[in-house]
Write a protein that holds these residues in place. Structure first.
Motif, PDB file in Angstrom:
ATOM      1  N   ALA B  84      50.770  38.546  54.969  1.00 34.76           N
ATOM      2  CA  ALA B  84      50.834  39.229  53.665  1.00 34.76           C
ATOM      3  C   ALA B  84      52.138  40.014  53.531  1.00 34.76           C
ATOM      4  CB  ALA B  84      49.636  40.158  53.490  1.00 34.76           C
ATOM      5  N   VAL B  85      52.534  40.694  54.607  1.00 34.30           N
ATOM      6  CA  VAL B  85      53.789  41.444  54.564  1.00 34.30           C
ATOM      7  C   VAL B  85      54.953  40.485  54.351  1.00 34.30           C
ATOM      8  CG1 VAL B  85      55.424  42.788  55.954  1.00 34.30           C
ATOM      9  CG2 VAL B  85      53.012  43.417  55.921  1.00 34.30           C
ATOM     10  N   TYR B  86      54.938  39.354  55.054  1.00 26.46           N
ATOM     11  CA  TYR B  86      56.019  38.385  54.887  1.00 26.46           C
ATOM     12  C   TYR B  86      56.078  37.884  53.449  1.00 26.46           C
ATOM     13  CZ  TYR B  86      58.988  34.347  55.373  1.00 26.46           C
ATOM     14  OH  TYR B  86      59.988  33.448  55.195  1.00 26.46           O
ATOM     15  N   GLN B  87      54.902  37.550  52.918  1.00 29.27           N
ATOM     16  CA  GLN B  87      54.886  36.979  51.561  1.00 29.27           C
ATOM     17  C   GLN B  87      55.306  37.975  50.491  1.00 29.27           C
ATOM     18  OE1 GLN B  87      51.486  34.684  50.234  1.00 29.27           O
ATOM     19  NE2 GLN B  87      51.068  34.112  52.327  1.00 29.27           N
ATOM     20  N   THR B  88      54.965  39.266  50.693  1.00 29.28           N
ATOM     21  CA  THR B  88      55.299  40.220  49.640  1.00 29.28           C
ATOM     22  C   THR B  88      56.692  40.824  49.815  1.00 29.28           C
ATOM     23  OG1 THR B  88      54.142  41.899  50.905  1.00 29.28           O
ATOM     24  CG2 THR B  88      52.947  40.924  49.078  1.00 29.28           C
ATOM     25  N   GLU B  89      57.172  40.916  51.062  1.00 31.21           N
ATOM     26  CA  GLU B  89      58.417  41.654  51.288  1.00 31.21           C
ATOM     27  C   GLU B  89      59.615  40.767  51.601  1.00 31.21           C
ATOM     28  OE1 GLU B  89      58.842  45.022  50.842  1.00 31.21           O
ATOM     29  OE2 GLU B  89      56.892  44.637  49.934  1.00 31.21           O
ATOM     30  N   TYR B  90      59.399  39.603  52.169  1.00 31.39           N
ATOM     31  CA  TYR B  90      60.533  38.810  52.629  1.00 31.39           C
ATOM     32  C   TYR B  90      60.687  37.481  51.892  1.00 31.39           C
ATOM     33  CZ  TYR B  90      60.743  42.050  56.562  1.00 31.39           C
ATOM     34  OH  TYR B  90      60.840  43.179  57.326  1.00 31.39           O
ATOM     35  N   LEU B  91      59.578  36.823  51.593  1.00 30.40           N
ATOM     36  CA  LEU B  91      59.638  35.483  51.015  1.00 30.40           C
ATOM     37  C   LEU B  91      60.342  35.516  49.659  1.00 30.40           C
ATOM     38  CD1 LEU B  91      58.587  32.624  51.683  1.00 30.40           C
ATOM     39  CD2 LEU B  91      56.585  33.121  50.302  1.00 30.40           C
ATOM     40  N   SER B  92      61.199  34.512  49.407  1.00 26.79           N
ATOM     41  CA  SER B  92      61.923  34.514  48.132  1.00 26.79           C
ATOM     42  C   SER B  92      60.933  34.276  46.988  1.00 26.79           C
ATOM     43  CB  SER B  92      62.997  33.430  48.136  1.00 26.79           C
ATOM     44  OG  SER B  92      62.394  32.165  48.028  1.00 26.79           O
ATOM     45  N   LEU B  93      61.249  34.892  45.847  1.00 28.31           N
ATOM     46  CA  LEU B  93      60.334  34.866  44.696  1.00 28.31           C
ATOM     47  C   LEU B  93      59.914  33.444  44.335  1.00 28.31           C
ATOM     48  CD1 LEU B  93      61.865  37.567  42.352  1.00 28.31           C
ATOM     49  CD2 LEU B  93      59.634  37.626  43.481  1.00 28.31           C
ATOM     50  N   SER B  94      60.855  32.492  44.464  1.00 28.61           N
ATOM     51  CA  SER B  94      60.571  31.135  44.014  1.00 28.61           C
ATOM     52  C   SER B  94      59.537  30.444  44.899  1.00 28.61           C
ATOM     53  CB  SER B  94      61.863  30.328  43.985  1.00 28.61           C
ATOM     54  OG  SER B  94      62.507  30.429  45.238  1.00 28.61           O
ATOM     55  N   LEU B  95      59.378  30.907  46.135  1.00 33.69           N
ATOM     56  CA  LEU B  95      58.430  30.238  47.038  1.00 33.69           C
ATOM     57  C   LEU B  95      57.052  30.900  47.043  1.00 33.69           C
ATOM     58  CD1 LEU B  95      60.679  29.364  50.105  1.00 33.69           C
ATOM     59  CD2 LEU B  95      59.616  27.796  48.486  1.00 33.69           C
ATOM     60  N   ARG B  96      56.951  32.071  46.392  1.00 29.47           N
ATOM     61  CA  ARG B  96      55.684  32.813  46.472  1.00 29.47           C
ATOM     62  C   ARG B  96      54.531  32.060  45.826  1.00 29.47           C
ATOM     63  NH1 ARG B  96      57.510  39.167  45.970  1.00 29.47           N
ATOM     64  NH2 ARG B  96      59.055  38.956  47.608  1.00 29.47           N
ATOM     65  N   GLY B  97      54.826  31.350  44.718  1.00 20.20           N
ATOM     66  CA  GLY B  97      53.790  30.581  44.050  1.00 20.20           C
ATOM     67  C   GLY B  97      53.213  29.513  44.964  1.00 20.20           C
ATOM     68  N   THR B  98      54.101  28.833  45.689  1.00 17.46           N
ATOM     69  CA  THR B  98      53.658  27.799  46.621  1.00 17.46           C
ATOM     70  C   THR B  98      52.784  28.403  47.721  1.00 17.46           C
ATOM     71  OG1 THR B  98      55.855  26.906  46.261  1.00 17.46           O
ATOM     72  CG2 THR B  98      54.509  25.819  47.919  1.00 17.46           C
ATOM     73  N   ALA B  99      53.225  29.550  48.231  1.00 16.76           N
ATOM     74  CA  ALA B  99      52.452  30.204  49.285  1.00 16.76           C
ATOM     75  C   ALA B  99      51.051  30.566  48.777  1.00 16.76           C
ATOM     76  CB  ALA B  99      53.182  31.458  49.761  1.00 16.76           C
ATOM     77  N   ASP B 100      50.978  31.089  47.551  1.00 17.26           N
ATOM     78  CA  ASP B 100      49.678  31.425  46.966  1.00 17.26           C
ATOM     79  C   ASP B 100      48.794  30.186  46.882  1.00 17.26           C
ATOM     80  OD1 ASP B 100      50.150  34.055  46.655  1.00 17.26           O
ATOM     81  OD2 ASP B 100      50.747  33.939  44.548  1.00 17.26           O
TER      82      ASP B 100
END
Lengths: 253, 281
Positions: B84-100
């Protein structure tokens, strides 16, 4: 004397919209520089380029160069957290953590200089004295800081920023949510702190800029209109836009 | 006039569906309460089961459930937190949808598939066999999406001013996580963990043949031994009981399980209530 900050042809975008337009500017060491201008002019944005607080905003893009001493801040090699230890910041609304007064003062210090533990209570006393809060809170340092008034909270925020021992303090309309008494206390504080500390303060209150600033920067619609000694700008501005703004609080740029 | 009629029909439909939902819940809960309550007494809660559940209590079943979900929580929480920390703080905005999307996909997998995969991987490949540890691994994977999403929401709901205040003091990203992000979202994290574990406590299919046996075990002495659990105990008693006392015990165990899950949900609701209280100050 060499300026502390030098902005060269800085333009800043959030996505498609351009917020700052070709700004070139120098900020002197040990002075109080006040950035004035109508709301939405980009005052806070300029301030936040000086400690790279705009970086997290989606769509952020900057062209031009910003130097702090000789360091180009927007180079890839810049260590942003070290920059921010040198260039502290106080925000419009006091941001207090749900902790004790003592822990709030030490919030940055505790994580940055954990080895200096034996100095902690001394740091708390010194910084709280520097912001004239010590007498009011010395008997309740372990109580929650959320119980302080807005004005006290803002002075606590300043103490927290000072505890890290920055060379520069950026203040983003620090008195806009405060009552007149607290506002005066903070204006007086700015005067006292300058000299050792370089202060850049954004304000929309002209009388405040007049009272505390050595230098004044007037910006409008993202463009720098005029920059000079406070007394010159307020008594004898060279640009028509500045004259209009000082008189009517409006500008056509 | 016709519009009024539509309004009335729509309103009645809402009322009827709501009443149906609530009364179904009420009927199930009262059935469990009425049939389970006669079985509940101190002895039932504190002794081991005898004669294949016809007599005795459910002490080790309850403990088994706690062991399974406790370990599942211990395994799932750090992975969920880190991710969760990686997804909210480090992952680039464009990849967050894919992660979700991936997390939701994981959440949609039927639990029996987790059971099957988990047994093949942990039980057979890693040679853990039918054991409580295999079961805990399976449950940990199962609750991971729930816990992960809750932690992410907790982090995303931290007021931006706290992050800015931390960053402006010169904290590194790592310090920011430790000094601001975790302390400011800890309530939400615990809430998410409890909700996830409440879900795991009700899970039967995935652990039935991978982690539990019906009777003859007490507390596990090693990682490779199975446990008994409330949920599998209920299923088997209900399936195989001819003896009415065994059936009553199944209802009793069901009541204990439901109470346990409700307590966890209630706990998470109470914790959530305290955060809103703090945020409003």
């Amino acid at each position: 004397m060499k300026p502390l900050f030098t902005l060269k042809d800085v333009s800043l975008y959030y996505g498609e919209s351009q917020v700052l337009k070709n700004i070139s500017l120098t900020i002197d060491k040990g002075k109080v520089t006040s950035i004035i201008g109508p709301s939405g002019a980009g005052k806070s944005t300029i301030l936040r380029t000086l400690n790279r607080m705009n970086d997290r905003i989606p769509g952020f893009q900057l062209s031009g160069e910003v130097f702090f001493d000789d360091e180009n801040l927007y180079n890839n090699g810049t260590k942003v957290h070290l920059l921010r230890q040198n260039v502290g910041m106080v925000f419009q609304k006091p941001c207090i953590f749900p902790k004790s007064i003592y822990d709030n003062v030490l919030f940055g210090v505790r994580h940055l200089y954990s080895r200096r533990k034996h100095e902690f209570s001394q740091i708390v006393e010194e910084t709280l004295k520097a912001v004239s809060l010590w007498d009011e809170v010395k008997d309740k340092l372990n109580q929650s800081a959320l119980e302080l008034s807005q004005g006290q909270q803002q002075r606590l925020s300043i103490a927290r920023a000072l505890a890290v021992e920055p060379r520069v303090l950026l203040m983003d309309e620090p008195t806009s949510s405060l009552d007149p008494t607290s506002t005066c206390a903070i204006e007086e504080l700015v005067g006292r702190l300058s000299g050792n500390l370089t202060i850049v303060i954004v304000t929309h209150k002209l009388d405040q800029a007049k009272k505390i600033a050595d230098d004044v920067v007037f910006i409008c619609e993202g463009k720098l209109i005029e920059h000079g000694r406070s007394e010159n700008i307020f008594s004898n501005p060279s640009q028509q836009q500045t004259k209009d703004y000082l008189k009517w609080h409006l500008c056509k740029c | 006039m016709r519009r009024d009629l539509k309004e009335v029909i729509f309103f009645s439909a809402c009322i009827i569906t709501t009443v149906t939902a609530i009364s179904l819940l009420f009927i199930i809960l009262s059935a469990i309460l009425v049939r389970g309550l006669p079985a509940i007494n101190l002895e039932f809660l504190t002794t081991e089961s005898k004669e294949f559940g016809q007599n005795g209590g459910i002490l080790y079943q309850t403990m088994g459930t706690f062991i399974l979900i406790g370990m599942a929580g211990i395994l799932a929480f750090p992975i969920a937190l880190g991710s969760a920390v990686y997804q909210t703080e480090y992952l680039s905005l464009s990849l967050r949808g894919t992660a979700d999307l991936l997390v939701y996909a994981l959440n949609a997998v039927p639990t029996i598939i987790f059971g099957l995969f988990g047994y093949m991987f942990f039980g057979v490949f890693l040679k853990l066999g039918v054991s409580w540890l295999t079961g805990s691994f399976i449950l940990a994977i199962m609750v991971l999406p729930t816990v992960l999403v809750s932690i992410k929401e907790a982090i995303e709901s931290i007021p931006f001013k706290y992050l800015e205040a931390g960053l402006a003091l010169g904290l590194t990203q790592e310090r920011l996580v430790r000094a601001v992000i975790i302390p400011q979202s800890i309530h939400g994290m615990v809430t998410g963990l409890l909700l996830g574990l409440a879900r795991a406590a009700g899970e039967t299919a995935a652990i039935m043949f991978t982690a539990t046996t019906f009777s003859g075990v007490l507390l596990p002495a090693s990682f490779r031994e199975p446990v008994t659990s409330l949920q599998t105990h209920i299923l088997i008693l209900a399936q195989e009981a001819i003896n009415p006392r065994a059936l009553t015990n199944a209802w009793g165990a069901a009541l204990v399980l439901v109470a346990l899950i409700m307590l966890m949900s209630l706990g998470s609701m109470l914790i959530r209530a305290t955060i809103t209280h703090e945020a409003e100050r």
